[in-house]
Motif scaffolding. Structure first.
Motif, short mmCIF file in Angstrom:
data_model
loop_
_atom_site.label_atom_id
_atom_site.label_comp_id
_atom_site.label_asym_id
_atom_site.label_seq_id
_atom_site.Cartn_x
_atom_site.Cartn_y
_atom_site.Cartn_z
N GLY A 132 0.79 -1.23 0.00
CA GLY A 132 0.00 0.00 0.00
C GLY A 132 0.82 1.27 0.00
N ASP A 133 0.32 2.29 0.69
CA ASP A 133 0.96 3.61 0.66
C ASP A 133 2.08 3.78 1.67
OD1 ASP A 133 -0.83 4.41 -1.34
OD2 ASP A 133 -2.33 5.07 0.13
N PHE A 139 5.55 -3.50 6.44
CA PHE A 139 6.58 -4.50 6.72
C PHE A 139 6.70 -4.77 8.22
CE2 PHE A 139 11.16 -5.39 7.60
CZ PHE A 139 11.21 -6.67 7.05
N VAL A 140 6.82 -3.70 9.00
CA VAL A 140 7.04 -3.84 10.43
C VAL A 140 5.76 -4.25 11.17
CG1 VAL A 140 7.74 -2.65 12.54
CG2 VAL A 140 8.93 -2.20 10.39
N VAL A 308 18.07 -4.42 5.43
CA VAL A 308 16.64 -4.74 5.45
C VAL A 308 15.81 -3.53 5.05
CG1 VAL A 308 14.73 -5.37 6.97
CG2 VAL A 308 16.93 -6.54 7.18
N GLY A 309 16.22 -2.34 5.48
CA GLY A 309 15.47 -1.13 5.14
C GLY A 309 15.40 -0.90 3.65
N LEU A 310 16.54 -1.09 2.96
CA LEU A 310 16.57 -0.91 1.51
C LEU A 310 15.65 -1.91 0.82
CD1 LEU A 310 17.83 0.22 -1.15
CD2 LEU A 310 19.60 -1.54 -0.90
N ALA A 311 15.75 -3.19 1.20
CA ALA A 311 15.03 -4.24 0.50
C ALA A 311 13.54 -4.21 0.76
CB ALA A 311 15.61 -5.60 0.89
N PHE A 312 13.13 -4.06 2.01
CA PHE A 312 11.73 -4.27 2.35
C PHE A 312 10.95 -3.01 2.71
CE2 PHE A 312 13.99 -8.26 3.24
CZ PHE A 312 13.26 -9.11 2.42
N MET A 313 11.62 -1.86 2.72
CA MET A 313 10.92 -0.61 3.00
C MET A 313 11.08 0.37 1.84
SD MET A 313 12.00 -0.17 7.01
CE MET A 313 11.99 -1.58 8.11
N THR A 314 12.34 0.64 1.46
CA THR A 314 12.58 1.61 0.39
C THR A 314 12.16 1.09 -0.97
OG1 THR A 314 14.47 2.51 1.64
CG2 THR A 314 14.33 3.06 -0.69
N PHE A 315 12.53 -0.14 -1.32
CA PHE A 315 12.22 -0.65 -2.65
C PHE A 315 10.72 -0.81 -2.90
CE2 PHE A 315 16.41 -1.23 -4.30
CZ PHE A 315 16.20 -1.33 -5.67
N PRO A 316 9.94 -1.32 -1.96
CA PRO A 316 8.50 -1.34 -2.20
C PRO A 316 7.92 0.05 -2.46
CG PRO A 316 9.04 -2.81 -0.41
CD PRO A 316 10.30 -2.06 -0.74
N ILE A 318 9.51 2.48 -3.89
CA ILE A 318 9.93 2.80 -5.26
C ILE A 318 9.03 2.11 -6.27
CG2 ILE A 318 11.78 2.54 -6.95
CD1 ILE A 318 13.76 2.75 -4.59
N VAL A 319 8.75 0.83 -6.03
CA VAL A 319 7.90 0.05 -6.94
C VAL A 319 6.54 0.71 -7.09
CG1 VAL A 319 6.64 -2.13 -7.14
CG2 VAL A 319 9.08 -2.13 -6.56
N SER A 320 6.01 1.25 -6.00
CA SER A 320 4.70 1.89 -6.05
C SER A 320 4.68 3.14 -6.92
CB SER A 320 4.25 2.25 -4.62
OG SER A 320 4.09 1.09 -3.83
N GLU A 321 5.86 3.74 -7.14
CA GLU A 321 5.94 4.96 -7.94
C GLU A 321 6.13 4.68 -9.43
OE1 GLU A 321 5.80 8.09 -6.94
OE2 GLU A 321 5.87 7.92 -4.76
N MET A 322 6.40 3.42 -9.78
CA MET A 322 6.79 3.09 -11.15
C MET A 322 5.61 2.59 -11.98
SD MET A 322 10.28 0.98 -10.42
CE MET A 322 10.40 0.51 -12.14
#
Length: 521
Positions: A132-133, A139-140, A308-316, A318-322
């Motif tokens: 989601g948003d 994730f947490v 973990v922050g890059l993989a499961f917080m930041t990248f999702p 990013i994916v939502s913006e693409m």
């Protein structure tokens, strides 16, 4: 040297790779893992950007490759898992060091399965962008249901189910054997991993703002080279990413045939791993450049650039913006899962090989014996306190356990046993790239000195500052307890009798005889 009472029992026949390609793909599969994708880009960015490549390459040449060759020489010469090969080299002390490496590998396996379970879940989540948003809150809170308590027994079904499935897959692969299981899995997975990863990077390069991300990644800050911590970071990254000094490459090399080009394969593995890391940095920072562009901020203002922050917080996020983000997300998390899977296989092979050698078990029996590890993994990682357990064990196992293992192994083999020349002669007899006094200097002097600096700095930091704000009692139990457990294994396990004579193994020809017969050439 004390002998086992059962000295007449036959030494179990050692499995072998089918050839050079199977070994190289498996070794690369072990080296290329989670650290390549989520650790290297962030470390490079924080340590001088493009200038970081200078200490990184120096560390690769002066520490990574030399210790990799040391692992190869011991495993190939003495034909055994870490405890068996090191016992044949140095008696019970060597066996103890081998068991220390095995326990550290087992500890890493316990939490590594959790990350793979998360990646597999997020591969599925990518298609409907279930986070989601607010990917961080999802994730947490929604996915991990993370508790403020450092240890709970509140199981999370969404994590528990993929965690169990991941262990089932791994045990099936390992139970099938070196060729039918480990090698076959790597021969299938590695080409797929390379294809998906290159597709991911190429897609990232064409995103708006990608150039800004690449500029942030590669712009050199040569002033950082004067900072000792930057050089320490480079040695740490090379050391951890190559899977050296905790039994993996030693075990894998023991499955090679007598006349096998060890150093040539080692150079391919080392530079393939480093190339993957650099390409990963390009892909990750091109994507972060796009995200910064969408947010209207500089790349340096983004948070969660590693781990973990890059993989499961930041990248999702990013994916939502693409446009077509679901496919991009599936590529990323699929790549993460495949890279982690091949590394996980190699970590568990260290444990299985050691159990087989010590107790004379079949592969199926040894695989059944390690059933305790999935249970521990489920209890620690399948609950609401799983993130805390993963973070803590990872910190101590990697930054303390593996570094201690490397320092002790290099100093003991080169200076105490003075076996450096013998190991160099052995590997030269079967390889095209020859090693000599410079290798001895890098392995016996420079590497342990740098690693000792890293170790002392890390121990002081953990003692004086704690870690991540976690309770002191928990850090003592889960963090320092991991190291105490490894030391206990090193002391107690050599006291158990071998099911066969550990000093009895295939008779190798001398280095001169191998050279007369042409060695690997």
């Amino acid at each position: 040297m004390t002998r086992s009472p059962n000295t007449n029992a036959a030494v179990p026949e050692r499995e072998q790779w089918t050839g050079q390609i199977g070994f190289i793909l498996s070794a690369i599969g072990s080296a290329v893992g989670l650290g390549n994708i989520w650790r290297f880009p962030g470390v490079a960015y924080e340590s001088g950007g493009g200038a970081f490549l200078i200490p990184y390459l120096v560390a690769l040449i002066t520490a990574g490759i030399p210790i990799l060759f040391l692992d190869y020489a011991i495993g190939h010469r003495y034909r055994g898992s870490a405890p068996l090969a090191l016992r044949r080299l140095a008696g019970k002390f060597g066996e103890g060091l081998g068991w220390f490496q095995v326990v550290i590998a087992a500890a890493i396996a316990v939490y590594y399965a959790g990350v793979l379970a998360w990646a597999a879940s997020y591969f599925i989540f990518s298609f409907d962008q279930r986070w989601g948003d607010d990917p961080t809150a999802f994730f947490v809170g929604d996915y991990l249901k993370a508790s403020s308590s450092p240890f709970t027994l509140d199981f999370v079904p969404g994590v528990l189910i993929p965690l169990v499935l991941m262990w089932v897959v791994l045990l099936v692969v390992l139970g099938a054997g070196v060729v039918k299981g480990v090698q076959r899995a790597n021969v299938i997975i590695m080409p797929a991993l390379i294809f998906f990863f290159l597709a991911l990077v190429i897609r990232a390069l064409f995103l708006p703002g990608a150039v800004d991300g690449l500029n942030a990644f590669f712009t050199p800050d040569f002033g950082a080279l004067a900072d000792p911590s930057v050089w320490a970071a480079a040695y740490s990254q090379v050391f951890f990413s190559l899977s050296i000094a905790f039994g993996i490459m030693l075990t894998y090399s023991s499955y090679r045939k007598r006349r096998s080009n060890m150093t040539g394969a080692g150079l391919v593995v080392a530079f393939a791993n480093s190339s993957f890391e650099i390409v990963a940095g390009i892909g990750v920072f091109a994507t972060l450049g796009f995200f910064a562009h969408q947010q209207g901020v500089a790349v340096g203002e983004l948070e969660g650039l590693t781990g973990v922050g890059l993989a499961f917080m930041t990248f999702p996020a990013i994916v939502s913006e693409m446009a077509g983000g679901g496919f991009f997300g599936a590529l990323f998390f699929g790549t993460l899962a495949l890279a982690g899977l091949t590394s996980f296989i190699s970590i568990l092979e260290v444990v299985i090989a050691a159990i087989r050698d010590k107790f004379g078990l079949s592969r199926i029996q040894a695989t059944a014996w390690i059933g305790v590890l999935p249970i521990i993994s489920i209890v620690l990682l399948g609950t609401t306190s799983g993130l805390t357990a993963l973070d803590t064990i990872d910190q101590w196992a990697n930054n303390i356990g593996i570094v201690v293992s490397a320092i002790v192994m290099t100093v003991f083999v080169i200076w105490v046993r003075r076996d450096g020349n013998q190991l160099a002669s052995h590997i030269n007899a079967v390889s095209t790239f020859r090693i000599g006094k410079l290798w001895l200097f890098f392995t016996g002097v420079l590497s342990p000195a740098v690693l000792a600096y890293i170790l002392v700095a890390k121990i002081i930091e953990l003692i004086t500052e704690g870690y991540a704000g976690y309770d002191t009692w928990y850090l003592v139990v889960a963090g320092w307890g991991t190291i105490v457990l490894a030391v206990a294994g090193a002391v107690l396990l050599p006291m158990l009798a071998w099911r066969h004579d550990p000093d009895k193994f295939e008779t190798w020809p001398t280095s001169e005889q191998l050279l007369e017969k042409g060695g690997a050439r």
